[in-house]
Design a protein around this motif. Structure first.
Motif, mmCIF file in Angstrom:
data_model
loop_
_atom_site.group_PDB
_atom_site.id
_atom_site.type_symbol
_atom_site.label_atom_id
_atom_site.label_comp_id
_atom_site.label_asym_id
_atom_site.label_seq_id
_atom_site.Cartn_x
_atom_site.Cartn_y
_atom_site.Cartn_z
ATOM 1 N N LYS A 1 28.891 43.970 60.565
ATOM 2 C CA LYS A 1 28.449 42.881 61.442
ATOM 3 C C LYS A 1 28.674 41.511 60.790
ATOM 4 O O LYS A 1 28.648 40.485 61.464
ATOM 5 N N LEU A 2 28.847 41.510 59.454
ATOM 6 C CA LEU A 2 28.993 40.235 58.749
ATOM 7 C C LEU A 2 29.578 40.504 57.362
ATOM 8 O O LEU A 2 29.251 41.498 56.716
ATOM 9 N N VAL A 3 30.429 39.546 56.925
ATOM 10 C CA VAL A 3 30.896 39.559 55.532
ATOM 11 C C VAL A 3 30.206 38.381 54.851
ATOM 12 O O VAL A 3 30.188 37.276 55.408
ATOM 13 N N TYR A 4 29.617 38.617 53.690
ATOM 14 C CA TYR A 4 28.941 37.533 52.952
ATOM 15 C C TYR A 4 29.732 37.218 51.684
ATOM 16 O O TYR A 4 29.998 38.112 50.877
ATOM 17 N N ILE A 5 30.098 35.937 51.547
ATOM 18 C CA ILE A 5 30.816 35.496 50.342
ATOM 19 C C ILE A 5 30.081 34.307 49.750
ATOM 20 O O ILE A 5 29.816 33.325 50.453
ATOM 21 N N CYS A 6 29.737 34.391 48.479
ATOM 22 C CA CYS A 6 29.095 33.278 47.793
ATOM 23 C C CYS A 6 30.152 32.677 46.868
ATOM 24 O O CYS A 6 30.585 33.321 45.914
ATOM 25 N N ASN A 7 30.585 31.441 47.179
ATOM 26 C CA ASN A 7 31.673 30.835 46.406
ATOM 27 C C ASN A 7 31.407 29.361 46.119
ATOM 28 O O ASN A 7 31.339 28.577 47.065
ATOM 29 N N PRO A 8 31.255 28.961 44.838
ATOM 30 C CA PRO A 8 31.271 29.811 43.651
ATOM 31 C C PRO A 8 30.103 30.806 43.691
ATOM 32 O O PRO A 8 29.074 30.524 44.288
ATOM 33 N N ASN A 9 30.304 31.939 43.009
ATOM 34 C CA ASN A 9 29.356 33.045 43.128
ATOM 35 C C ASN A 9 28.160 32.879 42.179
ATOM 36 O O ASN A 9 28.270 32.266 41.135
ATOM 37 N N ASN A 10 27.038 33.400 42.594
ATOM 38 C CA ASN A 10 25.845 33.517 41.766
ATOM 39 C C ASN A 10 25.526 35.011 41.674
ATOM 40 O O ASN A 10 25.468 35.646 42.722
ATOM 41 N N PRO A 11 25.344 35.634 40.535
ATOM 42 C CA PRO A 11 25.055 35.041 39.223
ATOM 43 C C PRO A 11 26.263 34.853 38.302
ATOM 44 O O PRO A 11 26.050 34.550 37.130
ATOM 45 N N THR A 12 27.496 35.005 38.769
ATOM 46 C CA THR A 12 28.623 34.950 37.831
ATOM 47 C C THR A 12 29.083 33.529 37.532
ATOM 48 O O THR A 12 29.634 33.265 36.468
ATOM 49 N N GLY A 13 28.933 32.621 38.493
ATOM 50 C CA GLY A 13 29.446 31.257 38.338
ATOM 51 C C GLY A 13 30.936 31.154 38.620
ATOM 52 O O GLY A 13 31.520 30.072 38.534
ATOM 53 N N ALA A 14 31.570 32.277 38.939
ATOM 54 C CA ALA A 14 33.033 32.304 39.098
ATOM 55 C C ALA A 14 33.459 31.843 40.496
ATOM 56 O O ALA A 14 32.744 32.023 41.473
ATOM 57 N N MET A 15 34.649 31.274 40.534
ATOM 58 C CA MET A 15 35.208 30.729 41.781
ATOM 59 C C MET A 15 36.334 31.649 42.251
ATOM 60 O O MET A 15 37.144 32.098 41.446
ATOM 61 N N THR A 16 36.368 31.877 43.550
ATOM 62 C CA THR A 16 37.483 32.626 44.134
ATOM 63 C C THR A 16 38.509 31.622 44.653
ATOM 64 O O THR A 16 38.126 30.603 45.237
ATOM 65 N N ASP A 17 39.781 31.916 44.439
ATOM 66 C CA ASP A 17 40.874 30.989 44.752
ATOM 67 C C ASP A 17 40.798 30.439 46.188
ATOM 68 O O ASP A 17 40.586 31.189 47.143
ATOM 69 N N HIS A 18 40.995 29.135 46.296
ATOM 70 C CA HIS A 18 40.826 28.453 47.575
ATOM 71 C C HIS A 18 41.792 28.962 48.660
ATOM 72 O O HIS A 18 41.380 29.270 49.786
ATOM 73 N N GLU A 19 43.084 29.058 48.305
ATOM 74 C CA GLU A 19 44.081 29.496 49.301
ATOM 75 C C GLU A 19 43.765 30.907 49.800
ATOM 76 O O GLU A 19 43.876 31.207 50.991
ATOM 77 N N ASP B 1 42.840 32.015 53.666
ATOM 78 C CA ASP B 1 43.587 33.095 54.320
ATOM 79 C C ASP B 1 42.628 34.203 54.779
ATOM 80 O O ASP B 1 42.655 34.638 55.935
ATOM 81 N N PHE B 2 41.737 34.607 53.875
ATOM 82 C CA PHE B 2 40.794 35.698 54.176
ATOM 83 C C PHE B 2 39.871 35.306 55.340
ATOM 84 O O PHE B 2 39.740 36.033 56.317
ATOM 85 N N CYS B 3 39.249 34.124 55.214
ATOM 86 C CA CYS B 3 38.272 33.717 56.233
ATOM 87 C C CYS B 3 38.947 33.540 57.602
ATOM 88 O O CYS B 3 38.378 33.920 58.629
ATOM 89 N N SER B 4 40.150 32.966 57.614
ATOM 90 C CA SER B 4 40.847 32.747 58.891
ATOM 91 C C SER B 4 41.147 34.072 59.577
ATOM 92 O O SER B 4 40.923 34.232 60.777
ATOM 93 N N ARG B 5 41.678 35.001 58.806
ATOM 94 C CA ARG B 5 42.118 36.272 59.387
ATOM 95 C C ARG B 5 40.946 37.189 59.723
ATOM 96 O O ARG B 5 40.839 37.711 60.826
ATOM 97 N N VAL B 6 40.043 37.352 58.738
ATOM 98 C CA VAL B 6 38.974 38.342 58.887
ATOM 99 C C VAL B 6 37.959 37.910 59.956
ATOM 100 O O VAL B 6 37.404 38.752 60.667
ATOM 101 N N SER B 7 37.766 36.595 60.099
ATOM 102 C CA SER B 7 36.777 36.132 61.089
ATOM 103 C C SER B 7 37.218 36.403 62.531
ATOM 104 O O SER B 7 36.433 36.245 63.462
ATOM 105 N N GLU B 8 38.463 36.837 62.714
ATOM 106 C CA GLU B 8 38.905 37.286 64.050
ATOM 107 C C GLU B 8 38.239 38.616 64.402
ATOM 108 O O GLU B 8 38.041 38.943 65.574
ATOM 109 N N LYS B 9 37.891 39.375 63.349
ATOM 110 C CA LYS B 9 37.285 40.705 63.561
ATOM 111 C C LYS B 9 35.773 40.661 63.454
ATOM 112 O O LYS B 9 35.051 41.292 64.205
ATOM 113 N N VAL B 10 35.282 39.916 62.437
ATOM 114 C CA VAL B 10 33.852 39.926 62.132
ATOM 115 C C VAL B 10 33.481 38.560 61.527
ATOM 116 O O VAL B 10 34.288 37.972 60.798
ATOM 117 N N PRO B 11 32.282 38.019 61.844
ATOM 118 C CA PRO B 11 31.930 36.720 61.273
ATOM 119 C C PRO B 11 31.881 36.754 59.740
ATOM 120 O O PRO B 11 31.456 37.756 59.159
#
Ligand code: PLP
Length: 348
Positions: A141-159, A163-173
């Motif tokens: 029903k939902l994908v949850y992404i914390c970016n930058p992430n907690n508790p790691t502090g790491a960042m997932t690549d912007h591009e 790409d992920f959010c644009s495509r995947v949000s067609e299927k699920v928020p």
């Protein structure tokens, strides 16, 4: 799930701390302008803040480059993470997220009746977006992404995120929690907010608790499609939980760009100091895009917390992938020096 948090037995008792580095709070806030605003409007505490809230929402909408209909306010972003979870998972389903990640939305999803599909982070601690997409099924029903992430502090690549959010949000928020984005120099550019204007079903959470230093004043918001917000607000109201005074503090803080710049700069200086100190003591750490740093330690988490608290230094302890980790928030430089001294005493 391969991560868990340690809490001391007496975690409800307030320990006496000289360095409070356990809740990712901004040690410099609130901004002086926000404090002045708070004092000035204290006498209005007898009023409901209808139009004042709309003013704040308009200001946020302008700053984010979206329509005010795309904004929902809450007393902190926690409230909005939790409300979204309650509404989205009322009929069960599952939530896909990274492991480890910030647990607020996921825990409420589980309590509401959903299951958590936990997808381990990659070796560099970025989100494994390919694996997350593969984990989505007809029950998601939902994908949850914390970016930058907690508790790691790491960042997932912007591009990759765009790409992920644009495509995947067609299927699920897709819910993107950007609580710490304000600590990046180019944070605004890294936000997923512009996808809302492209009609994508993404929900972006932001907070005044971190870069604005207003954790105790409780103001946060989400940016999303109007229809998505209507679905959430049909069941639970948004801005009703924010106090009159906090609304004015938020307005003043948005105008105090200098305060945000200073917070960002001092936070970065403390990070550099902690990196250097950790390296000197032989610790490895995950490079952080946030206001905290996490690193593996050779001591069981609870015992470590007890020893650090005895030194009057508050931090957090996690078990990730079978290893013990310490997460330390960036306080003032003075607090960071107390932290490194305590760490040396406890672990070296
Ligand atoms: N999201 C993340 C990733 C956080 O780390 C936090 C707080 O630490 C929050 C949301 C919630 O913050 P608040 O409710 O103060 O906006």
């Amino acid at each position: 799930p391969f991560f868990k948090e340690f809490l001391p037995d007496n975690y409800r008792e307030l320990p006496e701390l000289a360095a409070k580095l356990n809740a990712n709070e901004n040690p410099y806030g609130p901004s002086p302008k926000a404090i002045t605003a708070l004092k000035e409007v204290a006498t209005k505490g007898n009023r409901y803040a209808w139009f004042e809230l709309f003013d704040l929402m308009g200001k946020i909408a302008d700053a984010e480059g979206v329509d005010v209909k795309n904004i929902m306010m809450g007393p902190g972003s926690s409230d909005l993470l939790e409300k979204t979870a309650m509404v989205m998972f009322m009929k069960g389903g599952n939530v896909v997220s990274a492991d480890p990640s910030y647990m607020s939305l996921i825990r409420v999803a589980e309590a509401t009746g959903a299951t958590w599909k936990a997808v381990p982070c990659k070796e560099d601690w970025a989100h494994d977006l390919k694996a997350m997409e593969a984990a989505i099924d007809s029950e998601t029903k939902l994908v949850y992404i914390c970016n930058p992430n907690n508790p790691t502090g790491a960042m997932t690549d912007h591009e990759e995120m765009v790409d992920f959010c644009s495509r995947v949000s067609e299927k699920v928020p897709v819910f993107v929690d950007e609580a710490y984005l304000g600590f990046l120099e180019d944070g605004a550019k890294k936000s997923m907010v512009s996808l809302v204007n492209q009609g994508k079903d993404v929900i972006i959470a932001r907070t005044f608790s971190k870069i604005h230093g207003m954790a105790g004043l409780r103001v946060g918001y989400v940016v999303a499609q109007e229809a998505t917000l209507e679905k959430i607000q049909k069941i639970t109201r948004g801005g009703m939980g924010i106090s009159y005074t906090s609304i004015f503090a938020a307005v003043a803080s948005m105008d105090d760009v200098e305060f945000q710049d200073t917070s960002r700069k001092l936070n970065a200086e403390c990070r550099e100091y902690v990196y250097k100190s950790l390296t000197k003591m032989g610790f490895e750490y995950i490079p952080s895009s946030t206001s905290f740093i996490i690193f593996p330690i050779e001591m069981e988490g609870k015992a470590f917390l007890e020893k650090m608290t005895a030194e009057k230094v508050g931090v957090r302890a996690f078990e990730i992938n079978g290893k013990n980790w310490c997460r330390v928030s960036m306080g003032t430089m003075e607090e960071m020096k107390l932290f490194t001294a305590a760490l040396e005493k406890v672990l070296i």
